[in-house]
Design an enzyme around this catalytic site. Structure first.
Site, PDB file in Angstrom:
ATOM      1  N   LYS A  52      77.026  -6.799  30.289  1.00  0.00           N
ATOM      2  CA  LYS A  52      76.849  -5.883  29.151  1.00  0.00           C
ATOM      3  C   LYS A  52      75.366  -5.562  28.949  1.00  0.00           C
ATOM      4  O   LYS A  52      74.995  -4.408  28.749  1.00  0.00           O
ATOM      5  CB  LYS A  52      77.448  -6.506  27.881  1.00  0.00           C
ATOM      6  CG  LYS A  52      78.975  -6.516  27.906  1.00  0.00           C
ATOM      7  CD  LYS A  52      79.583  -7.316  26.767  1.00  0.00           C
ATOM      8  CE  LYS A  52      81.106  -7.355  26.909  1.00  0.00           C
ATOM      9  NZ  LYS A  52      81.774  -8.219  25.913  1.00  0.00           N
ATOM     10  N   GLN A  96      80.024 -12.306  21.128  1.00  0.00           N
ATOM     11  CA  GLN A  96      80.912 -12.527  22.272  1.00  0.00           C
ATOM     12  C   GLN A  96      82.006 -13.532  21.912  1.00  0.00           C
ATOM     13  O   GLN A  96      81.724 -14.620  21.407  1.00  0.00           O
ATOM     14  CB  GLN A  96      80.084 -13.029  23.473  1.00  0.00           C
ATOM     15  CG  GLN A  96      80.871 -13.225  24.747  1.00  0.00           C
ATOM     16  CD  GLN A  96      81.415 -11.920  25.337  1.00  0.00           C
ATOM     17  OE1 GLN A  96      80.746 -10.894  25.362  1.00  0.00           O
ATOM     18  NE2 GLN A  96      82.661 -11.952  25.803  1.00  0.00           N
ATOM     19  N   ASP A 119      82.067  -3.759  18.357  1.00  0.00           N
ATOM     20  CA  ASP A 119      83.315  -4.220  18.968  1.00  0.00           C
ATOM     21  C   ASP A 119      84.526  -3.743  18.163  1.00  0.00           C
ATOM     22  O   ASP A 119      85.663  -3.999  18.551  1.00  0.00           O
ATOM     23  CB  ASP A 119      83.320  -5.754  19.052  1.00  0.00           C
ATOM     24  CG  ASP A 119      83.439  -6.231  20.492  1.00  0.00           C
ATOM     25  OD1 ASP A 119      83.676  -5.378  21.366  1.00  0.00           O
ATOM     26  OD2 ASP A 119      83.301  -7.440  20.733  1.00  0.00           O
TER      27      ASP A 119
END
Ligand code: NAP
Length: 289
Positions: A52, A96, A119
């Site tokens: 990422k 994460q 997200d």
């Protein structure tokens, strides 16, 4: 069997995003900033975060990485998030997942400012998605949607696979994939069936699908007996086996069928990262507005 290359479609998307960021930088001198937070040392998570960060840097997004110890407290994670919420350089915050077991994911995600929730997992963004009537509204309102489901819709659009009116079966009801995807599909006028571990007659249900999305996390979970000819199969699963990385679909079993299918690796995975870039740019624009 025809492969749907997420690798190629995601690469095109990344070039588009890079060009947009380049223009913004020329005009304003600013670029989006993305903060990534990794708690602990989960090997797969370390790899995901690395790719990422690499993709962000290639696209011109400034990245700021924070690594917290496995045993750092939930309060420490939330304090870091709160600091990042107030940091003007940061447009997006990515925590994460999964988190180490002693931390409450909902509390931590809930601490992220909805404006910086790249997200798309904050209750505000999940709510905005489920209240959206159609796809155009999701795009026009710049709603931050979970990257993997967003990537799947993008993959279907770019592969000219019609969603409207089609029967789509999604196996998996996680907050990360199955649930937001079912909302996106409904907003795209599909007839959606969400299956899970308690679903009875899974094979018969899957056989009705024009589009079958498998997000279970079990190698070889789906074989030819679950798929009708002419269907599109989106394999979301990422499984690490001794033979290497594979999805949830038994590729050998389906390869003689007249279907379209995403490979693993090279299907949904790269799309997820491209959508993170897209969401970071969206968050940057939303904040500037
Ligand atoms: P998850 O939270 O573990 O959810 C798995 C889902 O599968 C659950 O809803 C579960 O049902 C269902 N399931 C399990 N066994 C089943 C069975 N026998 N029959 C029918 N349904 C069954 O996983 P996730 O986060 O959604 O991820 C799913 C997979 O996608 C994993 O392999 C993950 O690594 C991968 N993934 C890939 C990407 C990417 O970018 N490519 C992104 C995210 C996730 P219950 O709810 O009843 O337990």
């Amino acid at each position: 069997m025809e492969l749907i290359s997420g690798k190629i479609i995601s690469e095109i998307k990344r070039i588009e995003i890079k060009e947009k960021i380049f223009k913004i930088k020329q005009m304003t001198g600013k670029v989006p900033g993305l903060a990534t937070i990794l708690v602990g040392k989960n090997v797969a998570s370390q790899m995901y975060i690395k790719s990422k960060i690499r993709a962000c840097e290639t696209a011109g997004i400034e990245s700021f990485h924070y690594n917290l110890d496995e045993d750092s407290s939930e309060k420490e994670v939330i304090n870091l998030i709160k600091n990042l919420n107030n940091d003007a350089k940061i447009d997006g915050i990515l925590l994460q997942l999964p988190l180490p077991e002693n931390k409450n994911v909902r509390e931590c995600i809930g601490a992220i400012s909805p404006l910086k929730d790249v997200d798309g997992l904050h209750p505000f963004n999940v709510g905005s998605l489920s209240l959206s009537k159609n796809w155009s509204e999701i795009i026009e309102k710049n709603i931050l949607v979970s990257c993997t489901p967003l990537g799947i819709i993008h993959l279907l659009h770019k592969s000219n696979i019609k969603i409207e009116g089609k029967t789509v079966v999604v196996i998996g009801r996680s907050n990360l994939v199955g649930k937001p995807l079912s909302m996106l599909l409904l907003a795209s006028d599909a007839t959606v069936v969400v299956a899970h571990s308690r679903t009875e007659n899974l094979r018969e249900i899957c056989k009705r699908a024009d589009i079958l999305v498998v997000a279970v996390g079990k190698p070889n979970f789906i074989n030819k007996d679950f798929i009708k000819n002419g269907a599109t199969v989106i394999d979301v699963g990422i499984n690490r086996t001794i033979e290497g990385l594979c999805g949830d679909v038994d590729f050998d079993s389906v390869k003689s069928m007249d279907i379209k299918v995403t490979p693993v690796p090279g299907g949904v995975g790269p799309m997820t990262i491209s959508m993170l870039l897209e969401n970071s740019l969206k968050a940057f624009k939303n904040r500037k507005n």
